[in-house]
Design a protein around this motif. Structure first.
Motif, PDB file in Angstrom:
ATOM      1  N   ILE A  50       0.826  -1.217   0.000  1.00  0.00           N
ATOM      2  CA  ILE A  50       0.000   0.000   0.000  1.00  0.00           C
ATOM      3  C   ILE A  50       0.856   1.261   0.000  1.00  0.00           C
ATOM      4  O   ILE A  50       0.631   2.182  -0.786  1.00  0.00           O
ATOM      5  CB  ILE A  50      -0.963   0.012   1.206  1.00  0.00           C
ATOM      6  CG1 ILE A  50      -2.032  -1.056   1.039  1.00  0.00           C
ATOM      7  CG2 ILE A  50      -1.617   1.383   1.360  1.00  0.00           C
ATOM      8  CD1 ILE A  50      -2.884  -1.249   2.269  1.00  0.00           C
ATOM      9  N   THR A  51       1.842   1.327   0.870  1.00  0.00           N
ATOM     10  CA  THR A  51       2.648   2.529   0.998  1.00  0.00           C
ATOM     11  C   THR A  51       3.421   2.831  -0.278  1.00  0.00           C
ATOM     12  O   THR A  51       3.426   3.965  -0.761  1.00  0.00           O
ATOM     13  CB  THR A  51       3.627   2.387   2.183  1.00  0.00           C
ATOM     14  OG1 THR A  51       2.884   2.041   3.343  1.00  0.00           O
ATOM     15  CG2 THR A  51       4.383   3.672   2.422  1.00  0.00           C
ATOM     16  N   THR A  53       2.802   1.773  -3.311  1.00  0.00           N
ATOM     17  CA  THR A  53       1.873   2.060  -4.394  1.00  0.00           C
ATOM     18  C   THR A  53       1.382   3.502  -4.309  1.00  0.00           C
ATOM     19  O   THR A  53       1.302   4.204  -5.320  1.00  0.00           O
ATOM     20  CB  THR A  53       0.668   1.099  -4.326  1.00  0.00           C
ATOM     21  OG1 THR A  53       1.147  -0.233  -4.405  1.00  0.00           O
ATOM     22  CG2 THR A  53      -0.298   1.347  -5.450  1.00  0.00           C
ATOM     23  N   THR A  54       1.088   3.957  -3.101  1.00  0.00           N
ATOM     24  CA  THR A  54       0.639   5.339  -2.920  1.00  0.00           C
ATOM     25  C   THR A  54       1.736   6.326  -3.289  1.00  0.00           C
ATOM     26  O   THR A  54       1.477   7.329  -3.941  1.00  0.00           O
ATOM     27  CB  THR A  54       0.207   5.573  -1.471  1.00  0.00           C
ATOM     28  OG1 THR A  54      -0.811   4.631  -1.149  1.00  0.00           O
ATOM     29  CG2 THR A  54      -0.327   6.969  -1.272  1.00  0.00           C
ATOM     30  N   THR A  55       2.959   6.040  -2.875  1.00  0.00           N
ATOM     31  CA  THR A  55       4.078   6.919  -3.202  1.00  0.00           C
ATOM     32  C   THR A  55       4.258   7.039  -4.709  1.00  0.00           C
ATOM     33  O   THR A  55       4.444   8.135  -5.241  1.00  0.00           O
ATOM     34  CB  THR A  55       5.376   6.389  -2.560  1.00  0.00           C
ATOM     35  OG1 THR A  55       5.185   6.302  -1.144  1.00  0.00           O
ATOM     36  CG2 THR A  55       6.553   7.286  -2.871  1.00  0.00           C
ATOM     37  N   LEU A 107      -4.837  11.918  -1.870  1.00  0.00           N
ATOM     38  CA  LEU A 107      -4.287  10.577  -2.097  1.00  0.00           C
ATOM     39  C   LEU A 107      -3.632  10.025  -0.839  1.00  0.00           C
ATOM     40  O   LEU A 107      -3.815   8.851  -0.498  1.00  0.00           O
ATOM     41  CB  LEU A 107      -3.271  10.605  -3.237  1.00  0.00           C
ATOM     42  CG  LEU A 107      -3.827  10.676  -4.645  1.00  0.00           C
ATOM     43  CD1 LEU A 107      -2.691  10.877  -5.647  1.00  0.00           C
ATOM     44  CD2 LEU A 107      -4.592   9.414  -4.974  1.00  0.00           C
ATOM     45  N   SER A 108      -2.896  10.857  -0.111  1.00  0.00           N
ATOM     46  CA  SER A 108      -2.237  10.415   1.117  1.00  0.00           C
ATOM     47  C   SER A 108      -3.250  10.046   2.193  1.00  0.00           C
ATOM     48  O   SER A 108      -3.096   9.039   2.883  1.00  0.00           O
ATOM     49  CB  SER A 108      -1.316  11.509   1.641  1.00  0.00           C
ATOM     50  OG  SER A 108      -0.261  11.736   0.755  1.00  0.00           O
ATOM     51  N   SER A 111      -4.868   6.779   1.365  1.00  0.00           N
ATOM     52  CA  SER A 111      -3.919   5.698   1.605  1.00  0.00           C
ATOM     53  C   SER A 111      -3.805   5.363   3.086  1.00  0.00           C
ATOM     54  O   SER A 111      -3.798   4.193   3.475  1.00  0.00           O
ATOM     55  CB  SER A 111      -2.548   6.078   1.051  1.00  0.00           C
ATOM     56  OG  SER A 111      -1.590   5.132   1.439  1.00  0.00           O
ATOM     57  N   ARG A 112      -3.693   6.387   3.940  1.00  0.00           N
ATOM     58  CA  ARG A 112      -3.608   6.155   5.380  1.00  0.00           C
ATOM     59  C   ARG A 112      -4.864   5.461   5.899  1.00  0.00           C
ATOM     60  O   ARG A 112      -4.784   4.539   6.708  1.00  0.00           O
ATOM     61  CB  ARG A 112      -3.392   7.469   6.118  1.00  0.00           C
ATOM     62  CG  ARG A 112      -1.952   7.909   6.198  1.00  0.00           C
ATOM     63  CD  ARG A 112      -1.761   9.044   7.188  1.00  0.00           C
ATOM     64  NE  ARG A 112      -2.596  10.200   6.899  1.00  0.00           N
ATOM     65  CZ  ARG A 112      -2.273  11.189   6.070  1.00  0.00           C
ATOM     66  NH1 ARG A 112      -1.130  11.157   5.436  1.00  0.00           N
ATOM     67  NH2 ARG A 112      -3.092  12.202   5.875  1.00  0.00           N
ATOM     68  N   PHE A 114      -6.940   3.556   4.192  1.00  0.00           N
ATOM     69  CA  PHE A 114      -6.948   2.196   3.671  1.00  0.00           C
ATOM     70  C   PHE A 114      -5.955   1.321   4.439  1.00  0.00           C
ATOM     71  O   PHE A 114      -6.245   0.183   4.782  1.00  0.00           O
ATOM     72  CB  PHE A 114      -6.601   2.245   2.185  1.00  0.00           C
ATOM     73  CG  PHE A 114      -6.808   0.960   1.453  1.00  0.00           C
ATOM     74  CD1 PHE A 114      -8.048   0.356   1.416  1.00  0.00           C
ATOM     75  CD2 PHE A 114      -5.763   0.362   0.785  1.00  0.00           C
ATOM     76  CE1 PHE A 114      -8.243  -0.824   0.744  1.00  0.00           C
ATOM     77  CE2 PHE A 114      -5.946  -0.819   0.108  1.00  0.00           C
ATOM     78  CZ  PHE A 114      -7.184  -1.413   0.081  1.00  0.00           C
ATOM     79  N   GLU A 115      -4.782   1.880   4.739  1.00  0.00           N
ATOM     80  CA  GLU A 115      -3.764   1.134   5.467  1.00  0.00           C
ATOM     81  C   GLU A 115      -4.225   0.804   6.881  1.00  0.00           C
ATOM     82  O   GLU A 115      -3.994  -0.300   7.381  1.00  0.00           O
ATOM     83  CB  GLU A 115      -2.482   1.965   5.504  1.00  0.00           C
ATOM     84  CG  GLU A 115      -1.257   1.183   5.852  1.00  0.00           C
ATOM     85  CD  GLU A 115       0.007   1.993   5.641  1.00  0.00           C
ATOM     86  OE1 GLU A 115       1.023   1.606   6.226  1.00  0.00           O
ATOM     87  OE2 GLU A 115      -0.032   3.003   4.917  1.00  0.00           O
TER      88      GLU A 115
END
Length: 127
Positions: A50-51, A53-55, A107-108, A111-112, A114-115
């Motif tokens: 996840i991390t 992919t987000t980056t 987006l960040s 992502s957080r 979802f994580e």
């Protein structure tokens, strides 16, 4: 194309980061290789990826030249056009900067969230 290459590397690293003991334990319980992959390896690797992919997604968004491929004009290109018409450099690029910041922040945050939802106690630190 370069985004796909980076994403491939992110997922390769995530699959390699899956603890070997998890796979060994599943195989010891008699799970076939494909079932082990679906039930053990894939869920853990997706959480790990996840991390990265987000980056990569944020980097692609900031570069934004890939947007031309999908039919949108690049934000920087549009800002340059506005500047050439109005000569308001700081205002135009200030707004473009805020738009990039807003997009990356969204987006960040996604992502957080979802994580955190996929977090498993003991498998990495999620704050």
């Amino acid at each position: 194309m370069w985004g796909g290459a980076y994403q491939t590397e992110v997922f390769r690293a995530a699959f390699e980061a899956v603890p070997k003991g998890e796979v060994t334990a599943a195989r010891a319980l008699g799970l076939p290789a494909f079932q082990t992959f679906l039930d053990i390896t894939l869920p853990i690797a997706l959480r790990i990826a996840i991390t990265g992919t987000t980056t990569t997604a944020i980097t692609q968004f900031r570069s934004s030249s890939f947007m031309i491929v999908v039919g949108y004009q690049e934000l920087t290109y549009v800002a340059n056009r506005i500047v050439s018409d109005t000569f308001k450099v700081f205002e135009t690029f200030g707004i473009a900067c805020l738009m990039y910041l807003l997009g990356c922040s969204i987006l960040s945050a996604l992502s957080r969230t979802f994580e955190r939802r996929l977090a498993v106690p003991g498998l990495g630190v999620v704050k």
